[in-house]
Design an enzyme around this catalytic site. Structure first.
Site, PDB file in Angstrom:
ATOM      1  N   SER A 133       4.120  -0.335  -6.371  1.00  0.00           N
ATOM      2  CA  SER A 133       3.749  -1.437  -7.267  1.00  0.00           C
ATOM      3  C   SER A 133       3.721  -2.791  -6.567  1.00  0.00           C
ATOM      4  CB  SER A 133       4.712  -1.507  -8.471  1.00  0.00           C
ATOM      5  OG  SER A 133       4.825  -0.270  -9.107  1.00  0.00           O
ATOM      6  N   SER A 134       3.316  -2.818  -5.309  1.00  0.00           N
ATOM      7  CA  SER A 134       3.294  -4.094  -4.593  1.00  0.00           C
ATOM      8  C   SER A 134       2.305  -5.068  -5.215  1.00  0.00           C
ATOM      9  CB  SER A 134       2.959  -3.868  -3.110  1.00  0.00           C
ATOM     10  OG  SER A 134       1.717  -3.210  -2.950  1.00  0.00           O
ATOM     11  N   ASP A 191       2.881  -0.412 -14.039  1.00  0.00           N
ATOM     12  CA  ASP A 191       3.514  -1.214 -12.990  1.00  0.00           C
ATOM     13  C   ASP A 191       3.835  -2.624 -13.467  1.00  0.00           C
ATOM     14  OD1 ASP A 191       3.144   1.019 -11.489  1.00  0.00           O
ATOM     15  OD2 ASP A 191       1.668   0.160 -10.116  1.00  0.00           O
ATOM     16  N   TYR A 213      -9.129   6.719  -7.479  1.00  0.00           N
ATOM     17  CA  TYR A 213      -8.503   6.389  -8.760  1.00  0.00           C
ATOM     18  C   TYR A 213      -9.561   6.194  -9.856  1.00  0.00           C
ATOM     19  CZ  TYR A 213      -5.773   4.133 -12.390  1.00  0.00           C
ATOM     20  OH  TYR A 213      -5.194   3.826 -13.600  1.00  0.00           O
ATOM     21  N   GLY A 272       0.793  -1.219   0.000  1.00  0.00           N
ATOM     22  CA  GLY A 272       0.000   0.000   0.000  1.00  0.00           C
ATOM     23  C   GLY A 272       0.825   1.268   0.000  1.00  0.00           C
ATOM     24  N   GLY A 288       2.432   2.551  -2.730  1.00  0.00           N
ATOM     25  CA  GLY A 288       2.587   3.159  -4.045  1.00  0.00           C
ATOM     26  C   GLY A 288       3.829   2.701  -4.771  1.00  0.00           C
TER      27      GLY A 288
END
Length: 283
Positions: A29-30, A76, A126, A25, A27
């Protein structure tokens, strides 16, 4: 390509443990890194490498759209598959083609700073931003916002609300900044590249409105350090991380300064551009 059959399914059942050093969480690209790692793992078990990196990235994006319900972009997944050591990746989202941009100066470091805050707005905002950009595109009679120039946007400002205009303004100017930033890296002009990073953050803050107080403060105090070229928020916003380009010689000074000035408790990571997902042999 039929993405539903991206892998043939000739894999026996198995138990797996997932370990990650990527902050969840934040940001960074997990989600994409997990999708790409699992795809690469299953492909290795199956013994199949018939699909291109582009196809694999699109399949992982589709999984996030279909099963996680998040209408994410493709950046990502592309970088998680296609990254090359010592390079950035410039991605054309119209053609889905990527080109490598060198960034391998040993005197440079990227400093990732996790604000360690996460505001609940992130999951709902988003899709809203995407819808607002689509509204702007339709108001100008275009198929894609990519087809709109900054001059055309300004000429059609009266056809949309101020909020919708600013959302589109961010996207169009961000595309221009991306081109300038890639050219700056090609020319080893890190001052110009850093300027593009800061302008990008300001646009994300003011036009796209996806930053937050904590991220803005991190960028502000980071830029106070001599040897920092630029800094910006990264990811979906409303918390998470910033990314900073700076001289390797001032990393510790920057960390000390930021930790002292930031109102929260930040976590720091240093990195350089590395390769994408691949199979590793464990000893």
């Amino acid at each position: 390509m039929n993405f539903s059959t991206a892998l043939t399914g000739n894999v026996n059942s198995f138990d797996a443990v997932i370990a990650s050093a990527v902050p969840l969480g934040g940001g960074l690209s997990s989600s994409a890194s997990l999708e790409v790692a699992v795809y690469t793992f299953l492909e290795s078990l199956e013994g199949s490498t018939v699909h291109t990196l582009k196809d694999k990235a699109l399949a992982c994006q589709l999984a996030e759209h279909r099963y996680a319900g998040m209408p994410c972009g493709i950046m990502d997944q592309f970088i998680s598959f296609m990254a090359k050591e010592g390079h950035a990746l410039k991605l054309d989202c119209r053609t889905m083609e990527g080109s490598l941009v060198p960034i391998n100066d040993p005197e440079l470091i990227f400093l990732i700073i996790n604000s360690n805050v996460r505001h609940e707005l992130s999951s709902s905002e988003y899709p809203l931003r995407r819808s607002q950009c689509e509204t702007a595109t339709a108001a100008m009679g275009k198929a894609k916002l990519r087809d709109v120039t900054l001059t055309e946007l300004k000429a059609n400002q009266d056809k949309m609300s101020d909020v919708v205009f600013r959302r589109a303004h961010h996207v169009i100017t961000e595309n221009l900044r991306c081109e300038e930033a890639a050219a700056a890296l090609e020319n080893h002009d890190y001052v110009k590249f850093g300027k593009m990073m800061v302008e990008s953050h300001n646009s994300l803050r003011d036009d796209y409105e996806v930053s937050c107080t904590e991220l803005d403060q991190l960028v502000e105090v980071t830029l106070q350090v001599n040897g920092v070229y630029g800094s910006r928020m990264t990811g979906g916003g409303f918390g998470g991380c910033t990314v900073t380009l700076l001289k390797a010689t001032v990393v510790q000074e920057a960390i000390t300064h930021i930790a002292t000035k930031y109102n929260g408790k930040a976590t720091f990571y240093t990195c350089t551009p590395a390769g994408g997902a691949r199979e590793l042999e464990l000893a």
